[in-house]
Design a protein around this motif. Structure first.
Motif, PDB file in Angstrom:
ATOM      1  N   ASP A   1       0.862  -1.184   0.000  1.00 44.46           N
ATOM      2  CA  ASP A   1       0.000   0.000   0.000  1.00 44.46           C
ATOM      3  C   ASP A   1       0.897   1.232   0.000  1.00 44.46           C
ATOM      4  O   ASP A   1       1.439   1.629   1.027  1.00 44.46           O
ATOM      5  CB  ASP A   1      -0.908  -0.024   1.231  1.00 44.46           C
ATOM      6  N   THR A   2       1.041   1.841  -1.183  1.00 45.21           N
ATOM      7  CA  THR A   2       2.000   2.934  -1.327  1.00 45.21           C
ATOM      8  C   THR A   2       1.506   4.272  -0.798  1.00 45.21           C
ATOM      9  O   THR A   2       2.269   5.239  -0.769  1.00 45.21           O
ATOM     10  CB  THR A   2       2.391   3.114  -2.810  1.00 45.21           C
ATOM     11  N   HIS A   3       0.250   4.339  -0.411  1.00 49.23           N
ATOM     12  CA  HIS A   3      -0.279   5.580   0.188  1.00 49.23           C
ATOM     13  C   HIS A   3      -1.255   5.182   1.290  1.00 49.23           C
ATOM     14  O   HIS A   3      -2.428   4.925   1.048  1.00 49.23           O
ATOM     15  CB  HIS A   3      -0.984   6.450  -0.855  1.00 49.23           C
ATOM     16  N   SER A   4      -0.740   5.130   2.502  1.00 54.95           N
ATOM     17  CA  SER A   4      -1.507   4.592   3.625  1.00 54.95           C
ATOM     18  C   SER A   4      -1.484   5.549   4.810  1.00 54.95           C
ATOM     19  O   SER A   4      -0.513   6.264   5.037  1.00 54.95           O
ATOM     20  CB  SER A   4      -0.916   3.242   4.053  1.00 54.95           C
ATOM     21  N   HIS A   5      -2.586   5.522   5.552  1.00 58.70           N
ATOM     22  CA  HIS A   5      -2.661   6.223   6.846  1.00 58.70           C
ATOM     23  C   HIS A   5      -2.977   5.223   7.962  1.00 58.70           C
ATOM     24  O   HIS A   5      -3.476   5.604   9.014  1.00 58.70           O
ATOM     25  CB  HIS A   5      -3.725   7.319   6.787  1.00 58.70           C
ATOM     26  N   HIS A   6      -2.667   3.955   7.699  1.00 57.32           N
ATOM     27  CA  HIS A   6      -2.954   2.903   8.671  1.00 57.32           C
ATOM     28  C   HIS A   6      -2.046   2.955   9.891  1.00 57.32           C
ATOM     29  O   HIS A   6      -2.234   2.169  10.832  1.00 57.32           O
ATOM     30  CB  HIS A   6      -2.827   1.522   8.014  1.00 57.32           C
ATOM     31  N   ASP A   7      -1.062   3.843   9.890  1.00 58.12           N
ATOM     32  CA  ASP A   7      -0.174   3.915  11.055  1.00 58.12           C
ATOM     33  C   ASP A   7      -0.851   4.549  12.261  1.00 58.12           C
ATOM     34  O   ASP A   7      -0.416   4.343  13.392  1.00 58.12           O
ATOM     35  CB  ASP A   7       1.108   4.685  10.719  1.00 58.12           C
ATOM     36  N   GLY A   8      -1.921   5.295  12.057  1.00 59.15           N
ATOM     37  CA  GLY A   8      -2.634   5.895  13.184  1.00 59.15           C
ATOM     38  C   GLY A   8      -3.247   4.824  14.070  1.00 59.15           C
ATOM     39  O   GLY A   8      -4.154   4.114  13.651  1.00 59.15           O
ATOM     40  N   GLY A   9      -2.742   4.675  15.296  1.00 61.14           N
ATOM     41  CA  GLY A   9      -3.247   3.662  16.213  1.00 61.14           C
ATOM     42  C   GLY A   9      -2.689   2.278  15.987  1.00 61.14           C
ATOM     43  O   GLY A   9      -3.127   1.318  16.636  1.00 61.14           O
ATOM     44  N   LEU A  10      -1.722   2.131  15.090  1.00 57.46           N
ATOM     45  CA  LEU A  10      -1.230   0.806  14.733  1.00 57.46           C
ATOM     46  C   LEU A  10      -0.498   0.124  15.883  1.00 57.46           C
ATOM     47  O   LEU A  10      -0.629  -1.092  16.076  1.00 57.46           O
ATOM     48  CB  LEU A  10      -0.320   0.892  13.513  1.00 57.46           C
ATOM     49  N   PHE A  11       0.245   0.866  16.674  1.00 61.72           N
ATOM     50  CA  PHE A  11       0.967   0.237  17.781  1.00 61.72           C
ATOM     51  C   PHE A  11       0.018  -0.165  18.908  1.00 61.72           C
ATOM     52  O   PHE A  11       0.367  -0.981  19.757  1.00 61.72           O
ATOM     53  CB  PHE A  11       2.069   1.167  18.293  1.00 61.72           C
ATOM     54  N   GLU A  12      -1.191   0.374  18.908  1.00 59.84           N
ATOM     55  CA  GLU A  12      -2.220  -0.056  19.856  1.00 59.84           C
ATOM     56  C   GLU A  12      -3.017  -1.230  19.297  1.00 59.84           C
ATOM     57  O   GLU A  12      -3.708  -1.924  20.053  1.00 59.84           O
ATOM     58  CB  GLU A  12      -3.170   1.113  20.177  1.00 59.84           C
ATOM     59  N   ALA A  13      -2.953  -1.449  17.996  1.00 64.76           N
ATOM     60  CA  ALA A  13      -3.619  -2.590  17.340  1.00 64.76           C
ATOM     61  C   ALA A  13      -2.608  -3.260  16.431  1.00 64.76           C
ATOM     62  O   ALA A  13      -2.745  -3.277  15.198  1.00 64.76           O
ATOM     63  CB  ALA A  13      -4.834  -2.107  16.550  1.00 64.76           C
TER      64      ALA A  13
END
Length: 524
Positions: free
Chosen positions: A97-109
């Motif tokens: 996924d070359t354009h992602s905002h999935h890092d928001g909250g990722l270390f909590e999930a």
């Protein structure tokens, strides 16, 4: 290899024993044959391989040792080797996924279920000009507390500009301020950033001069970096915005990518050929320009992004936005902290609820969202499906999600399976091999990753096994977090992170740091 010394372990005999143990440990680390013997080996048999290059599918087996693909072809199981029967299903490289905002909250999930259930194994963050600043703590946190997917990041221009200009950002930067920004970009590149990202339709980047952006892009280019941009306009001024990114690529010589390509204004509908014509002419002139696309006709951003002059009390500007950008019934509030009860309602709904016309409703909502600490976002329907299809079919585009872990837009949970369902099965636009190439080999090349995106010996073992007849998105605007179906197993760096519709609890993702430039190639 670390060993504790037993109490009282003194004397020449025991010292010699320790020397032999240390020598053995040294040989385990340095002798290739012994490394391979010690590594976990997995053989995936009876698979239909689509290797990410665009080449036709073929029957083959894949051997994984440690984190690396070791062999592809007709392979015989070894004694003690884990064997997985693919039962004729499709094995491809993990999706990127070359354009992602999935890092928001990722270390909590950290299991990243909305991501891995799509078959995504790598996300590239720091998009739209917004990144961690500095970047090194993110990379260090990933090393200490890995998640289920790989993470790479750009250094964000908006983040850099905000750090230097603070609240006084509604102007051009001075030479001294640009030099300070250049230092921050350099530090990000030294930390391993893929390149520079801009979000020139957002504050504070919208106030930057072309010269400022070019200077910072040149700094990223010095490190072999890349440039990716949410352009200055995706509607009114789209052609000037497209010319700007082409010029950055021409002057710097660096690869440049248009984020989430779209024609987001009704007067632009049907002009995808013109848009791609600009890109093709630039490529013919030697500019390595590419683009990413998500498979939806609606975007998610802010209400304010529809006002390029930031004149939120200008009724004509509001009327234009509702006539040309998105209709009142096509603007769905996805977050609205001043009144959370409005989330899920359209501007048309709010207008009816308040007994006012849609233009007044839009202006009121923006005014309310300008209070200190207030937040808002909106999903706007403003693209034509035929344009989206043409942009996806372009040989130099790759697939992205632009999604979040728990956002209101279904792209965060369904973008990649949606392409395989909609554009391969339901409305054939791409072959299966072409679609997977856009999600893997092409995506890796566009991000400059040399060791992922293909099923070949020596590549990292990011893999996804799925049923091509069943894979599908289920997320909708009404149920944006419904997980996709059809993905059976996912491996990240040789470790299985997803099986039978659930995460395994293994978190083998790694930090993706900038590597040597990779020349962009089209699908065969």
């Amino acid at each position: 290899m670390t060993r504790k010394r037993a109490k009282g372990s003194r004397g020449p005999g025991r010292q010699a024993g320790r020397v032999r143990l240390l020598l053995a440990a040294f040989m385990l680390v340095t002798v290739p044959g012994q490394i391979q013997a010690a590594q976990k080996s997995t053989l995936i048999v009876n698979a239909r391989i689509v290797d990410g290059s665009g080449s036709p599918a073929r029957a083959a087996s894949v051997r994984v040792e440690g984190d690396t693909i070791k062999a592809v072809g007709e392979l015989t199981p070894r004694a003690g080797e884990q064997v997985i029967d693919a039962a004729g299903h499709l094995l491809s490289p993990g999706f990127i996924d070359t354009h992602s905002h999935h890092d928001g909250g990722l270390f909590e999930a950290p299991d990243a279920l909305p991501v891995i259930s799509q078959g995504i194994t790598t996300i590239i963050v720091g998009q739209d000009g917004g990144s961690e600043l500095p970047l090194s703590p993110l990379f260090e946190r990933m090393r200490k507390h890995p998640v289920a997917v790989n993470i790479g990041s750009y250094i964000g221009h908006n983040s850099v500009r905000a750090a230097v200009l603070g609240e006084d950002y509604k102007r051009k930067a001075t030479a001294a301020e640009i030099e300070h920004m250049r230092t921050l970009v350099r530090e990000g590149m030294e930390a391993g950033a893929i390149g520079l990202s801009t979000g020139l339709e957002y504050d504070p980047g919208i106030y930057s001069s072309k010269e400022e952006v070019l200077i910072l892009a040149k700094e990223a280019a010095r490190f072999g970096g890349r440039y990716i941009s949410h352009m200055r306009s995706e509607d009114r001024f789209i052609w000037d915005a497209l010319d700007e990114i082409v010029e950055i690529g021409r002057v710097t010589g660096m690869p440049v990518q248009v984020s989430h390509m779209k024609l987001a204004m009704t007067d632009l509908w049907g002009q995808a050929d013109r848009f791609l014509g600009v890109m093709n002419r630039a490529r013919a002139a030697g500019v390595d320009i590419t683009g990413d696309v998500y498979p939806y006709e609606y975007w998610q951003s802010t209400l304010t992004v529809m006002f390029p002059d930031r004149d939120f009390t200008n009724r004509k500007a509001a009327e234009f936005a509702l006539q040309q950008i998105a209709k009142p019934e096509g603007l769905l509030l996805s977050s609205f902290s001043p009144d959370p009860s409005l989330v899920g309602k359209t501007v048309a709904d709010v207008a009816k609820q308040r007994g006012i016309d849609p233009t007044d409703a839009l202006m009121q909502l923006i005014a309310e969202s300008q209070a200190p600490g207030a937040e808002e976002s909106v999903i706007g329907t403003s693209m034509d499906s035929k344009d989206v299809a043409k942009l996806i079919a372009w040989p130099y585009s790759n697939i992205s999600s632009d999604g979040q872990l728990a956002g209101r837009h279904p792209r965060g949970t369904g973008a990649f399976p949606r392409v395989l369902r909609l554009y391969v099965r339901d409305q054939p636009l791409l072959t299966l091999e072409q679609a997977i190439h856009k999600m893997t080999g092409a995506a890796a090349a566009h991000m400059g990753m040399a060791d992922r995106g293909l099923i070949r010996p020596g590549m990292k073992a990011d893999l996804v096994l799925f049923d091509p007849d069943r894979i599908a998105d289920r997320a909708t605007s009404e149920d944006p977090n419904a997980l996709s179906v059809g993905v059976q197993r996912v491996w990240v760096n040789g470790e299985q992170v997803f099986e039978d519709s659930r995460p395994t609890g293994v978190r083998s993702g790694r930090t993706i740091l900038r590597s040597a430039p990779v020349k962009t190639k089209a699908a065969p």
